[in-house]
Design a protein around this motif. Structure first.
Motif, PDB file in Angstrom:
ATOM      1  N   SER A 199       0.834  -1.194   0.000  1.00 42.86           N
ATOM      2  CA  SER A 199       0.000   0.000   0.000  1.00 42.86           C
ATOM      3  C   SER A 199       0.868   1.243   0.000  1.00 42.86           C
ATOM      4  CB  SER A 199      -0.906   0.014   1.239  1.00 42.86           C
ATOM      5  OG  SER A 199      -1.795  -1.075   1.212  1.00 42.86           O
ATOM      6  N   VAL A 200       0.392   2.262  -0.681  1.00 44.10           N
ATOM      7  CA  VAL A 200       1.133   3.516  -0.764  1.00 44.10           C
ATOM      8  C   VAL A 200       0.138   4.655  -0.912  1.00 44.10           C
ATOM      9  CG1 VAL A 200       1.359   3.382  -3.281  1.00 44.10           C
ATOM     10  CG2 VAL A 200       3.065   4.654  -1.947  1.00 44.10           C
TER      11      VAL A 200
ATOM     12  N   ASN B  35       5.855   5.369 -10.462  1.00 49.42           N
ATOM     13  CA  ASN B  35       5.927   6.682  -9.818  1.00 49.42           C
ATOM     14  C   ASN B  35       4.599   7.409  -9.942  1.00 49.42           C
ATOM     15  OD1 ASN B  35       8.721   6.261  -9.312  1.00 49.42           O
ATOM     16  ND2 ASN B  35       9.238   7.056 -11.339  1.00 49.42           N
ATOM     17  N   SER B  36       4.433   8.426  -9.132  1.00 47.09           N
ATOM     18  CA  SER B  36       3.219   9.256  -9.168  1.00 47.09           C
ATOM     19  C   SER B  36       1.960   8.386  -9.167  1.00 47.09           C
ATOM     20  CB  SER B  36       3.238  10.156 -10.411  1.00 47.09           C
ATOM     21  OG  SER B  36       4.374  10.988 -10.411  1.00 47.09           O
ATOM     22  N   LEU B  37       1.926   7.444  -8.260  1.00 48.02           N
ATOM     23  CA  LEU B  37       0.807   6.497  -8.223  1.00 48.02           C
ATOM     24  C   LEU B  37      -0.499   7.206  -7.888  1.00 48.02           C
ATOM     25  CD1 LEU B  37       2.695   3.563  -6.577  1.00 48.02           C
ATOM     26  CD2 LEU B  37       1.385   3.388  -8.696  1.00 48.02           C
ATOM     27  N   GLU B  38      -1.564   6.705  -8.515  1.00 41.83           N
ATOM     28  CA  GLU B  38      -2.902   7.270  -8.349  1.00 41.83           C
ATOM     29  C   GLU B  38      -3.831   6.174  -7.823  1.00 41.83           C
ATOM     30  OE1 GLU B  38      -3.719   8.245 -12.383  1.00 41.83           O
ATOM     31  OE2 GLU B  38      -2.243   9.882 -12.471  1.00 41.83           O
TER      32      GLU B  38
ATOM     33  N   ASP C  19      -4.642   3.280  -9.956  1.00 47.01           N
ATOM     34  CA  ASP C  19      -3.644   2.243 -10.203  1.00 47.01           C
ATOM     35  C   ASP C  19      -3.827   1.034  -9.293  1.00 47.01           C
ATOM     36  OD1 ASP C  19      -1.262   4.906 -10.592  1.00 47.01           O
ATOM     37  OD2 ASP C  19      -2.211   3.738 -12.196  1.00 47.01           O
ATOM     38  N   THR C  20      -4.747   1.121  -8.345  1.00 49.18           N
ATOM     39  CA  THR C  20      -5.005   0.005  -7.437  1.00 49.18           C
ATOM     40  C   THR C  20      -5.464  -1.219  -8.231  1.00 49.18           C
ATOM     41  OG1 THR C  20      -5.547   1.443  -5.582  1.00 49.18           O
ATOM     42  CG2 THR C  20      -6.444  -0.806  -5.543  1.00 49.18           C
ATOM     43  N   ALA C  21      -4.736  -2.329  -8.071  1.00 49.47           N
ATOM     44  CA  ALA C  21      -5.026  -3.535  -8.855  1.00 49.47           C
ATOM     45  C   ALA C  21      -4.099  -4.660  -8.419  1.00 49.47           C
ATOM     46  CB  ALA C  21      -4.827  -3.274 -10.354  1.00 49.47           C
TER      47      ALA C  21
ATOM     48  N   GLN D  29       1.769 -15.232  -9.915  1.00 52.56           N
ATOM     49  CA  GLN D  29       0.563 -15.276  -9.073  1.00 52.56           C
ATOM     50  C   GLN D  29      -0.041 -13.890  -8.871  1.00 52.56           C
ATOM     51  OE1 GLN D  29      -1.031 -17.941  -7.858  1.00 52.56           O
ATOM     52  NE2 GLN D  29       0.398 -19.342  -8.824  1.00 52.56           N
ATOM     53  N   GLY D  30       0.794 -12.879  -8.999  1.00 48.63           N
ATOM     54  CA  GLY D  30       0.295 -11.511  -8.841  1.00 48.63           C
ATOM     55  C   GLY D  30       0.686 -10.888  -7.514  1.00 48.63           C
ATOM     56  N   ALA D  31       0.766  -9.581  -7.518  1.00 48.16           N
ATOM     57  CA  ALA D  31       1.069  -8.797  -6.318  1.00 48.16           C
ATOM     58  C   ALA D  31       0.090  -7.639  -6.242  1.00 48.16           C
ATOM     59  CB  ALA D  31       2.504  -8.271  -6.360  1.00 48.16           C
ATOM     60  N   GLN D  32      -0.533  -7.468  -5.082  1.00 45.72           N
ATOM     61  CA  GLN D  32      -1.545  -6.427  -4.919  1.00 45.72           C
ATOM     62  C   GLN D  32      -0.893  -5.073  -4.662  1.00 45.72           C
ATOM     63  OE1 GLN D  32      -4.908  -6.617  -5.248  1.00 45.72           O
ATOM     64  NE2 GLN D  32      -5.035  -4.401  -4.884  1.00 45.72           N
ATOM     65  N   ILE D  33      -1.329  -4.083  -5.398  1.00 51.69           N
ATOM     66  CA  ILE D  33      -0.945  -2.694  -5.181  1.00 51.69           C
ATOM     67  C   ILE D  33      -2.194  -1.918  -4.808  1.00 51.69           C
ATOM     68  CG2 ILE D  33      -0.011  -0.583  -6.197  1.00 51.69           C
ATOM     69  CD1 ILE D  33       2.090  -2.678  -5.826  1.00 51.69           C
ATOM     70  N   THR D  34      -2.144  -1.235  -3.678  1.00 48.69           N
ATOM     71  CA  THR D  34      -3.264  -0.403  -3.238  1.00 48.69           C
ATOM     72  C   THR D  34      -2.766   1.017  -3.054  1.00 48.69           C
ATOM     73  OG1 THR D  34      -4.312  -2.266  -2.113  1.00 48.69           O
ATOM     74  CG2 THR D  34      -5.034  -0.054  -1.494  1.00 48.69           C
ATOM     75  N   VAL D  35      -3.403   1.959  -3.725  1.00 52.24           N
ATOM     76  CA  VAL D  35      -3.015   3.358  -3.641  1.00 52.24           C
ATOM     77  C   VAL D  35      -4.120   4.109  -2.917  1.00 52.24           C
ATOM     78  CG1 VAL D  35      -2.281   5.411  -4.891  1.00 52.24           C
ATOM     79  CG2 VAL D  35      -1.767   3.135  -5.805  1.00 52.24           C
ATOM     80  N   ASP D  36      -3.790   4.669  -1.779  1.00 51.52           N
ATOM     81  CA  ASP D  36      -4.758   5.387  -0.949  1.00 51.52           C
ATOM     82  C   ASP D  36      -4.804   6.866  -1.333  1.00 51.52           C
ATOM     83  OD1 ASP D  36      -3.472   3.414   1.707  1.00 51.52           O
ATOM     84  OD2 ASP D  36      -5.334   3.078   0.597  1.00 51.52           O
ATOM     85  N   SER D  37      -6.006   7.405  -1.382  1.00 49.67           N
ATOM     86  CA  SER D  37      -6.147   8.828  -1.734  1.00 49.67           C
ATOM     87  C   SER D  37      -5.944   9.714  -0.523  1.00 49.67           C
ATOM     88  CB  SER D  37      -7.513   9.082  -2.346  1.00 49.67           C
ATOM     89  OG  SER D  37      -8.529   8.681  -1.453  1.00 49.67           O
TER      90      SER D  37
END
Length: 120
Positions: free
Chosen positions: A11-12, A80-83, A86-88, A112-120
């Motif tokens: 998460s970022v 960079n500059s994650l929005e 981009d959460t997926a 298998q995949g890696a989860q990215i979560t971008v918090d507003s």
């Protein structure tokens, strides 16, 4: 058979950066990153061919970079500059024929995949 394993998800906050790593047992002709949101189709966002030519989807161009380290057999996605959009779930993929593109059917091997979560 090529084995792929992603790492570096998490998460970022919006505007932040992350790097995804895909450790492989070997590179195929085309290497790529895809992402998928629940309820939506898998989306190709970045490809890399043996000549080192990269393509980026318009949604990530200018913010994401795909690269590889041949000696380490590792594929990277610098984000960079994650929005929040981009959460997926991000997956790396390998395909053994060109031309490289974003069609999922071109890629035979998947991580298998890696989860990215971008918090507003």
């Amino acid at each position: 058979q090529v084995q792929l394993m992603e790492s570096g998800g998490g998460s970022v906050e919006a505007g932040g950066s992350l790097t995804l790593t895909c450790t492989t047992s070997g590179f195929e002709y085309c290497m790529a990153w895809f992402r998928q949101v629940p309820g939506q189709e898998r989306e190709g966002i970045a490809t890399l061919n043996p000549a080192g030519t990269t393509t980026l989807d318009n949604s990530v161009a200018g913010r994401f970079t795909i690269s590889k380290d041949n000696a380490k057999k590792t594929l990277y996605l610098q984000m960079n500059s994650l929005e929040p959009g981009d959460t997926a779930l991000y997956s790396c993929a390998a395909g053994n024929y060109g031309p490289c593109g974003n069609a999922t059917g071109k890629y035979r091997y998947w991580g298998q995949g890696a989860q990215i979560t971008v918090d507003s």
